[in-house]
Design a protein around this motif. Sequence first.
Motif, PDB file in Angstrom:
ATOM      1  N   ILE A 162       0.888  -1.157  -0.184  1.00 27.95           N
ATOM      2  CA  ILE A 162      -0.066  -0.109   0.048  1.00 27.95           C
ATOM      3  C   ILE A 162       0.943   1.262   0.111  1.00 27.95           C
ATOM      4  O   ILE A 162       1.910   1.322   1.128  1.00 27.95           O
ATOM      5  CB  ILE A 162      -0.798  -0.142   1.256  1.00 27.95           C
ATOM      6  N   ALA A 163       1.006   2.200  -1.128  1.00 27.95           N
ATOM      7  CA  ALA A 163       1.773   3.286  -1.131  1.00 27.95           C
ATOM      8  C   ALA A 163       1.733   4.082  -0.003  1.00 27.95           C
ATOM      9  O   ALA A 163       2.690   4.670   0.558  1.00 27.95           O
ATOM     10  CB  ALA A 163       1.741   3.894  -2.661  1.00 27.95           C
ATOM     11  N   ASN A 197      -8.324   1.587   0.771  1.00 29.44           N
ATOM     12  CA  ASN A 197      -9.743   1.597   0.237  1.00 29.44           C
ATOM     13  C   ASN A 197     -10.667   0.596   1.068  1.00 29.44           C
ATOM     14  O   ASN A 197     -10.075  -0.076   2.026  1.00 29.44           O
ATOM     15  CB  ASN A 197      -9.554   1.127  -1.201  1.00 29.44           C
ATOM     16  N   LYS A 198     -11.515   0.177   0.524  1.00 30.32           N
ATOM     17  CA  LYS A 198     -12.838  -0.735   1.164  1.00 30.32           C
ATOM     18  C   LYS A 198     -11.951  -2.187   1.474  1.00 30.32           C
ATOM     19  O   LYS A 198     -12.246  -2.706   2.265  1.00 30.32           O
ATOM     20  CB  LYS A 198     -13.780  -0.717   0.571  1.00 30.32           C
ATOM     21  N   LYS A 225      -8.686  -1.634   4.279  1.00 28.80           N
ATOM     22  CA  LYS A 225      -9.196  -0.693   5.278  1.00 28.80           C
ATOM     23  C   LYS A 225      -8.736  -1.180   6.732  1.00 28.80           C
ATOM     24  O   LYS A 225      -8.481  -0.780   7.486  1.00 28.80           O
ATOM     25  CB  LYS A 225     -10.387   0.027   5.385  1.00 28.80           C
ATOM     26  N   ASP A 226      -8.952  -2.572   6.746  1.00 26.45           N
ATOM     27  CA  ASP A 226      -8.861  -3.266   8.162  1.00 26.45           C
ATOM     28  C   ASP A 226      -7.348  -3.429   8.347  1.00 26.45           C
ATOM     29  O   ASP A 226      -7.044  -3.614   9.675  1.00 26.45           O
ATOM     30  CB  ASP A 226      -9.515  -4.633   7.995  1.00 26.45           C
ATOM     31  N   ILE A 227      -6.582  -3.317   7.445  1.00 25.91           N
ATOM     32  CA  ILE A 227      -5.136  -3.275   8.089  1.00 25.91           C
ATOM     33  C   ILE A 227      -4.687  -2.240   9.161  1.00 25.91           C
ATOM     34  O   ILE A 227      -3.864  -2.573   9.974  1.00 25.91           O
ATOM     35  CB  ILE A 227      -4.007  -3.316   6.517  1.00 25.91           C
ATOM     36  N   LEU A 228      -5.412  -1.098   8.708  1.00 25.96           N
ATOM     37  CA  LEU A 228      -4.844  -0.002   9.593  1.00 25.96           C
ATOM     38  C   LEU A 228      -5.364  -0.318  11.190  1.00 25.96           C
ATOM     39  O   LEU A 228      -4.245  -0.252  12.214  1.00 25.96           O
ATOM     40  CB  LEU A 228      -5.399   1.349   9.306  1.00 25.96           C
ATOM     41  N   GLY A 229      -6.344  -0.952  11.521  1.00 24.43           N
ATOM     42  CA  GLY A 229      -6.640  -1.179  12.923  1.00 24.43           C
ATOM     43  C   GLY A 229      -5.872  -2.319  13.288  1.00 24.43           C
ATOM     44  O   GLY A 229      -5.357  -2.377  14.509  1.00 24.43           O
TER      45      GLY A 229
END
Length: 114
Positions: A48-49, A55-56, A59-63
């Motif tokens: 992910i740059a 994106n949808k 997005k769960d990667i951030l949590g």
Amino acid sequence: MSNSSIFKQIVEKKISANIIYEDKKITAFEDIKPKAPVHILIIPNIFIASLNDINKKNKDILGHMFYIAVNIAKEKKISKEGYRIVVNCNKNAGQEIEYLHMHLLGGKKLSVLL
């Protein structure tokens, strides 16, 4: 993304890093030029740059990145005194490597950024 990205090479085990945590979603390792006694980089295992590329589908990667950062802070015994989590987005914010990454910093009193 270039195949020469240092973070991609760390995830693929093509270059070594002092990895302190990894699972199927993320890898965490010590920064080679630490700005604090504890300076851990946390990266997704998929490219992910930057934050702008969340994106949808991803997005769960951030949590998950934040969850692991908090656990590492506890393991490194910096959670009670305090720590900082930084995510820079693009060049003007200080993102030097085009690959989403989070800095976990602590182990000393950190200067105020703003």
